[in-house]
Write an enzyme that holds these catalytic residues in place. Structure first.
Site, short mmCIF file in Angstrom:
data_model
loop_
_atom_site.label_atom_id
_atom_site.label_comp_id
_atom_site.label_asym_id
_atom_site.label_seq_id
_atom_site.Cartn_x
_atom_site.Cartn_y
_atom_site.Cartn_z
N ASN A 161 77.10 43.02 44.99
CA ASN A 161 76.36 44.27 45.03
C ASN A 161 74.92 43.98 44.61
O ASN A 161 74.56 42.83 44.34
CB ASN A 161 77.02 45.34 44.14
CG ASN A 161 77.13 44.91 42.68
OD1 ASN A 161 76.29 44.14 42.17
ND2 ASN A 161 78.15 45.39 41.99
N LEU A 162 74.08 44.99 44.55
CA LEU A 162 72.66 44.76 44.28
C LEU A 162 72.43 44.15 42.90
O LEU A 162 71.61 43.24 42.74
CB LEU A 162 71.88 46.07 44.42
CG LEU A 162 71.72 46.61 45.84
CD1 LEU A 162 71.11 48.00 45.80
CD2 LEU A 162 70.84 45.68 46.68
N ALA A 163 73.15 44.65 41.89
CA ALA A 163 72.97 44.11 40.55
C ALA A 163 73.37 42.64 40.48
O ALA A 163 72.69 41.82 39.85
CB ALA A 163 73.79 44.94 39.55
N GLU A 164 74.47 42.30 41.13
CA GLU A 164 74.92 40.90 41.15
C GLU A 164 73.94 40.01 41.90
O GLU A 164 73.69 38.86 41.50
CB GLU A 164 76.32 40.83 41.77
CG GLU A 164 77.39 41.47 40.92
CD GLU A 164 78.64 41.86 41.68
OE1 GLU A 164 79.63 42.27 41.03
OE2 GLU A 164 78.63 41.78 42.93
N ASP A 202 86.55 46.83 44.91
CA ASP A 202 87.82 46.22 45.32
C ASP A 202 88.26 46.75 46.68
O ASP A 202 88.81 46.01 47.51
CB ASP A 202 88.91 46.50 44.28
CG ASP A 202 88.60 45.90 42.92
OD1 ASP A 202 88.00 44.82 42.88
OD2 ASP A 202 88.96 46.52 41.91
#
Length: 522
Positions: free
Chosen positions: A223-226, A294
């Site tokens: 995701n964007l944070a990751e 998930d």
């Protein structure tokens, strides 16, 4: 079996282009393969405590929650496995849990969901448990009990043995990394190597800061944070170029296709070489994002395993995510829910809020909303000249349900009921005005004198009419009540009437025919 990004994926840009492109990838039915998908990663037990809060504790400024019920669900890699099964696929899970009662409870949840598994028991490391306390749709506290240390050498050995035994019979491998210790460097490297030897695609859901550990995987889904943590770059959700830049760094370093989930901005696929694909979101009203990641990895992986193109798998993952966030808690998404949404969009019916739709489309949406656990309300009328009484009725109706369908009398129907000179506005104009109001989700025109047939088709959970009707006299009340729904009368706004508005708008007669009085301001 497609083992990489599709060479023919076009570059998309702009919201309108994305909406069109999203629909074009949904022409094939959702028909998942029966061959198993292997899921390896960090599993956990999700515990939900539901209750009510009516007072603040006298001991401290905290709410006092009265417990009503509890629910157990699979979390992490186990939730991905459960979603693959609920989406119509077959899943086998390899994970490590504690040698404790919580590990047994997780095994019970997996068995009930039809998941086969190898759960390696680790005496020195407890099962991860995440307990969420919720009042209605809102979480008020989450309590985590976990040990994120790396798996012991013995646990690592048993995990690898289980993977080696299962990987030859699987269609695809999902590495669900929650950074809780199951996916050690050795487990990652060996699993990816075994999969590449057998031509089996590997899809990674990453949590590590260093994505180089996933080198050789077919797809990595941050995701964007990751993505920001892995690259050190700022990646605004709606900045396509920033996403391409950061994901391109990961793709070049890992040789993987990078699938970036961007919340309300949709998702993007950035391959090591070739064009990028940006796809708009299909999220519904958001109740809870728990486990949505998930669901995305499960639907995308199952789509790839079922010989869908990468773009098709993205589209199905998009649909599944939209369904998941519309449900409370760690919710399963069902195969028929995905197919119902796919069918609706594939027919070209991109239905926006307040849209004028056919009865058939309204019925299909009503079925989708029912599967999502959303309540559907219905009210009806001519709504010829909109006035405060109408607005009040619609607000009251919408307050009692999640989605409101408005049945609108056709022009022919209004003429039969109200006489010559009515309606003042055409059905198309009335539908446009009503659909622009915030309480209204859909408008359906019916040609009969009453909406009885339409109500029988929709069977709404809530039927609302003005308080000038008795419940026993409301058309369709028997249908709704028989199905277990509610019939409610809305309070009226005094003095409001379309008939009065029409009468007031007529020209005032004067003593001299053809002449009007003229008043000149002094």
């Amino acid at each position: 079996m497609k083992n990489g990004a599709d060479a023919a994926i076009p570059t998309e840009s702009g919201a309108a282009d994305r909406a069109a492109s999203f629909r074009q990838y949904l022409t094939r039915r959702w028909a998942p393969t029966a061959e198993p998908v292997l899921i390896v990663g960090d599993s956990m037990l999700d515990l939900y405590v539901f209750g009510t809060v009516e007072r603040i504790s006298p001991e401290a400024p905290v709410p006092v929650m009265r417990q009503q019920e509890t629910r157990e669900a699979a979390g992490g890699a186990a939730n991905a496995a459960v979603n693959i099964a609920s989406l119509g696929g077959s899943a086998h899970l390899v994970s490590c849990v504690g040698a404790d009662a919580d590990g047994e409870r997780l095994a019970t949840v997996l068995t009930a969901a039809g998941i086969t598994f190898d759960l390696v028991r680790s005496p020195g490391k407890p099962t991860t448990v995440k307990t969420r306390f919720a009042v209605g749709q809102h979480q008020i506290l989450r309590l985590d009990r976990e040990d994120a240390s790396m798996a012991t050498p013995d646990c690592e050995r048993q995990v690898l043995a289980a993977i080696e035994q299962r990987i030859g019979n699987c269609r695809l491998v999902v590495l669900s990394d929650y950074d809780k210790g199951v996916l050690t460097d050795r487990v990652l490297q060996q699993t990816i190597a075994w999969a590449r030897e057998r031509g089996v695609p590997v899809v990674v859901d990453p949590k590590r800061r260093d994505f180089s550990a996933y080198r050789g995987a077919t797809y990595i889904k941050p995701n964007l944070a990751e993505l920001e943590r892995a690259t050190g770059l700022s990646v605004p959700s709606r900045d396509d170029r920033a996403v391409e830049r950061a994901a391109g760094i990961v793709a070049a370093a890992t040789t993987a296709n990078v699938l970036v989930t961007r919340s309300e901005a949709g998702m993007s696929l950035v391959p090591p070489e070739g064009p990028v694909l940006h796809m708009s979101t299909h999220a519904q009203q958001v109740f809870d994002v728990t486990g949505a990641g998930d669901t995305v990895i499960a639907a995308f992986a199952l789509g790839i395993a079922s010989d869908h193109s990468t773009a098709e798998a993205m589209a199905f993952a998009n649909l599944a995510a939209g369904i998941a966030v519309s449900k409370p808690g760690t919710a399963m998404v069902l195969a028929d829910e995905v197919e119902a949404e796919r069918s609706l969009l594939a027919d070209g019916e991109m239905v926006s809020r307040g849209a004028l739709v056919s009865a058939e489309t309204a019925m299909r949406l009503r079925r989708i909303w029912k599967r999502q656990g959303l309540s559907v309300g219905f009210t009806n009328g001519c709504f010829d000249l909109l006035h405060p009484g109408h607005v009040s009725l619609l607000r009251q109706a919408a307050s009692g349900c999640d989605r409101l369908i408005l049945g609108l009398n056709s022009d022919a129907s209004v003429r039969r009921l109200k006489g010559d000179g009515r309606p003042v506005q055409t059905e198309a104009n009335r539908a446009a005005v009503l659909g622009a109001l915030e309480p209204v989700n859909l408008v359906v025109i019916f040609d009969e004198d009453t909406p009885a047939a339409l109500i029988e088709q929709l069977v709404p959970d809530l039927l609302v009419k003005g308080a000038d009707y008795r419940i026993e006299d409301i058309v369709g009340a028997d249908t709704v009540l028989k199905a277990g729904g509610r019939v409610v009368t809305a309070e009226l706004v005094p003095g409001q009437s379309t008939t009065k508005l029409v009468a007031a708008s007529r020209p005032v007669k004067t003593d001299a025919p053809g002449k009007a009085d003229v008043k000149v301001n002094a």
